[in-house]
Design an enzyme around this catalytic site. Structure first.
Site, PDB file in Angstrom:
ATOM      1  N   GLY A  15       0.929  -0.920  -0.041  1.00 15.83           N
ATOM      2  CA  GLY A  15       0.058  -0.023   0.084  1.00 15.83           C
ATOM      3  C   GLY A  15       0.775   1.161   0.002  1.00 15.83           C
ATOM      4  N   VAL A  62      -3.770  -7.216  -3.649  1.00 12.85           N
ATOM      5  CA  VAL A  62      -3.992  -7.792  -1.994  1.00 12.85           C
ATOM      6  C   VAL A  62      -5.224  -8.583  -2.108  1.00 12.85           C
ATOM      7  CG1 VAL A  62      -2.494  -5.951  -1.148  1.00 12.85           C
ATOM      8  CG2 VAL A  62      -5.085  -5.774  -1.290  1.00 12.85           C
ATOM      9  N   TYR A 154     -16.059  -0.035   6.429  1.00 13.96           N
ATOM     10  CA  TYR A 154     -14.694   0.187   6.806  1.00 13.96           C
ATOM     11  C   TYR A 154     -14.246  -0.073   8.229  1.00 13.96           C
ATOM     12  CZ  TYR A 154     -10.482   3.162   7.356  1.00 13.96           C
ATOM     13  OH  TYR A 154      -9.261   3.562   7.426  1.00 13.96           O
ATOM     14  N   ALA A 155     -15.324   0.329   9.004  1.00 10.31           N
ATOM     15  CA  ALA A 155     -15.050   0.095  10.309  1.00 10.31           C
ATOM     16  C   ALA A 155     -15.185  -1.372  10.756  1.00 10.31           C
ATOM     17  CB  ALA A 155     -16.139   0.715  11.197  1.00 10.31           C
ATOM     18  N   ALA A 156     -15.745  -2.070  10.277  1.00  9.98           N
ATOM     19  CA  ALA A 156     -15.979  -3.634  10.411  1.00  9.98           C
ATOM     20  C   ALA A 156     -14.480  -4.313   9.917  1.00  9.98           C
ATOM     21  CB  ALA A 156     -17.151  -4.170   9.704  1.00  9.98           C
TER      22      ALA A 156
END
Length: 248
Positions: A15, A62, A154-156
């Site tokens: 990344g 990825v 995203y939070a998960a």
């Protein structure tokens, strides 16, 4: 004068086409590491790495196990030895409410932000264990601890990164491989620039520091975790350069 903190170490920053990954790669190189940056084709060339130390690039997807393993193999060849330090910084951020979210949006975020972390860690692990030394540094988010309105996927994914880190750390720490998470707060990057201004204004008002961070303010945490002896006692930890958003 003391030697650079990572003198002679071999590092892979996944990344590295993003601002946080690029800042980590540059800081590692300045501190003596041989560094390979991996990211999607065409994303790395837009970053300027100013460090004078060795710096190489490879392509990676990825979400694909074959691509991940091939990128690690290519990095190993470029570095002249196995990857000793890996930073998992690949990620995406897309703002959408749960009731409007498509399965494809959910799955893409999980695939990149969480499954990608697993695939990279798995690909670098065996040589680290054989050598009895390694550092796996996963980039999570403070939203993995707090949750985030319109950012549930995203939070998960980032909560999953934190749980994965703790679990893997318990598996391999006794064999010399230390696994930790960096969970930054809001950072001024191209990714957060896509979040709506109302959300950012409200978040800034909530932060004790009163501002978002910068990639250069996150990178030193990765350097600490990668270094010896600085990082030697960090096992399964979540370190938060987050402007005070989370105070464990």
């Amino acid at each position: 004068m003391s030697a650079p903190l990572l003198q002679g170490r071999r590092a892979l920053v996944v990344g590295g086409g993003g601002e946080i990954g690029a800042a980590v790669a540059e800081l590692f190189a300045v501190n003596g590491a041989a560094v390979v940056v991996a990211d999607r084709p065409g994303t790395i060339a837009s970053r300027t790495i100013t460090a004078s130390s060795r710096f190489e690039t490879v392509d990676i997807d990825v979400t694909d196990q074959s691509s991940t393993r091939a990128a690690v193999a290519a990095a190993t060849a470029l570095l002249g030895g196995h990857v000793e330090i890996v930073v998992n910084s690949a990620g995406i951020l897309e703002q959408v409410a749960v009731r409007e979210m498509t399965l494809a949006q959910w799955q893409r975020t999980i695939d990149i932000d969480l499954t990608g972390t697993f695939l990279v860690a798995q690909a670098v692990l065996d040589p680290m264990l054989q050598a009895g030394w390694g550092r796996i540094i996963n980039v999570g988010s403070q939203l993995g601890l707090l949750g985030g309105q319109t950012l549930a996927h995203y939070a998960a994914a980032k909560a999953g990164v934190i749980g994965f880190t703790k679990s893997l750390a318990r598996e391999v720490a006794s064999q010399g491989v230390l696994v930790n998470t960096i969970a930054p707060g809001p950072i001024d990057t191209e990714m957060t620039a896509r979040v709506d201004e109302a959300w950012k204004k409200e978040k800034r008002a909530d932060l004790p520091l009163g501002r978002f961070g910068t990639p250069a303010e996150v990178a030193p945490t990765a350097l600490l975790l990668a270094s010896d002896p600085g990082g030697n006692l960090y096992v399964g930890q979540t370190l938060g350069p987050n402007s005070g958003d989370v105070m464990p």
